[in-house]
Design an enzyme around this catalytic site. Structure first.
Site, short mmCIF file in Angstrom:
data_model
loop_
_atom_site.label_atom_id
_atom_site.label_comp_id
_atom_site.label_asym_id
_atom_site.label_seq_id
_atom_site.Cartn_x
_atom_site.Cartn_y
_atom_site.Cartn_z
N TYR A 1 -7.28 -18.09 -22.08
CA TYR A 1 -8.51 -18.15 -21.29
C TYR A 1 -8.17 -17.68 -19.88
CZ TYR A 1 -13.02 -20.11 -19.70
OH TYR A 1 -14.29 -20.29 -19.19
N LYS B 1 -10.09 -14.82 -23.85
CA LYS B 1 -11.43 -14.98 -23.31
C LYS B 1 -11.35 -14.50 -21.88
CE LYS B 1 -15.13 -18.21 -22.17
NZ LYS B 1 -15.59 -19.63 -22.11
#
Length: 288
Positions: free
Chosen positions: A134, A162
């Site tokens: 992330y 992400k």
């Protein structure tokens, strides 16, 4: 695993008494999968994970895991801390519960990019599930460039990122122009979902997709099939809607809209978050 599609990072709905509204969570999970979401993300930022007790986190994962098993969908669970040893322990706890883990770049301690690579190298060696990095520098204070992201993508258990850098910067363009094999870039900034798809992203983890999930899926398919005119027009509309849902801190407006539509029992959030103002909720509802 190969990640492609729209994944919804579920909110945690609360009852009037402030408890986790398990039935409402179950209903939301089923609704977004019915509209075409490829999977769910449990215990993400949108879930107010920092404000959930341990037993509440477990209850959320159990609900999401049950629904995903029944629907044959993918379950990603947020895990990890700023500490490498603690992150390893958290990941070990996901065995037999999740298909993958969403692990934030270490925040607050702000390691070098070499430190970020070393952190994920250890996690890759010891995690029982695939990892999605992330990358969200406006929350972590740590920017990770395209070259480091490529090296992360070459680790055996790292399956994607992400990517939420607050826009489409040079590193975003460079990364998508030269991806490691079987490495997915999932958009994490909802208003830029269409732009990243146009550059070659394989999907997104999108809080906005609680609402009109099917339209986000339609946008992905339009870019994938080369229907540029439709993708561009739909992307503009969804971008404007998404921006309205982030007019106040996430997930306050999303919760306000879901409550206004009768999908969750309250719009309650936990401190230090405050409920979204009525003007923000009404503005988002109009754009739906």
């Amino acid at each position: 695993m190969t990640f492609r599609g729209v994944y919804v990072p579920l909110i945690t709905p609360f009852t009037e008494d402030g408890e986790v509204a398990v039935e409402a969570l179950d209903g939301l999970a089923r609704a977004v999968l019915d509209e075409g979401a490829a999977g769910l993300v449990a215990l993400g930022t949108t879930a107010e994970v920092a404000m959930l007790a341990g037993e509440e986190r477990q209850a959320v994962v159990e609900v999401c895991a049950k629904v995903c098993r029944e629907r044959g969908a993918t379950l990603v669970v947020g895990a990890g801390t700023s500490d490498t040893r603690g992150s390893v322990e958290a990941l070990r706890g996901l065995k037999d519960q999740a298909d993958a883990a969403l692990v934030t770049v270490p925040s607050f301690v702000r390691p070098s990019e070499a430190g970020v690579l070393a952190h994920f190298t250890v996690l890759s060696e010891q995690s029982p599930v695939p990892l999605i990095v992330y990358n969200i520098p406006y929350r972590t204070g740590q920017s990770v460039g395209a070259a480091t992201l490529r090296r992360l993508g070459e680790l055996p258990m790292v399956t994607g990122v992400k990517h939420a850098v607050g826009g489409v910067d040079q590193d975003t363009v460079a990364l998508l122009a030269d991806l490691p094999e079987d490495f997915a870039v999932l958009a994490g900034d909802d208003p830029f979902f269409s732009a990243l798809l146009a550059l070659g992203a394989s999907g997104g983890i999108l809080a906005s997709a609680h609402l009109h999930t099917g339209r986000f899926v339609e946008l992905l398919e339009a870019w994938s099939s080369g229907d540029v005119a439709h993708a561009r027009a739909l992307g503009h509309r969804l971008s404007v809607m998404s921006a309205s849902l982030f007019a106040e801190p996430n997930p306050t407006v999303v919760k306000g809209v879901l409550h206004a539509r009768g999908l969750i029992p309250t719009a309650s959030v936990r401190l230090p978050l405050l409920p979204a103002g009525q003007a923000s909720i009404e503005a988002a509802v109009r754009l739906l």
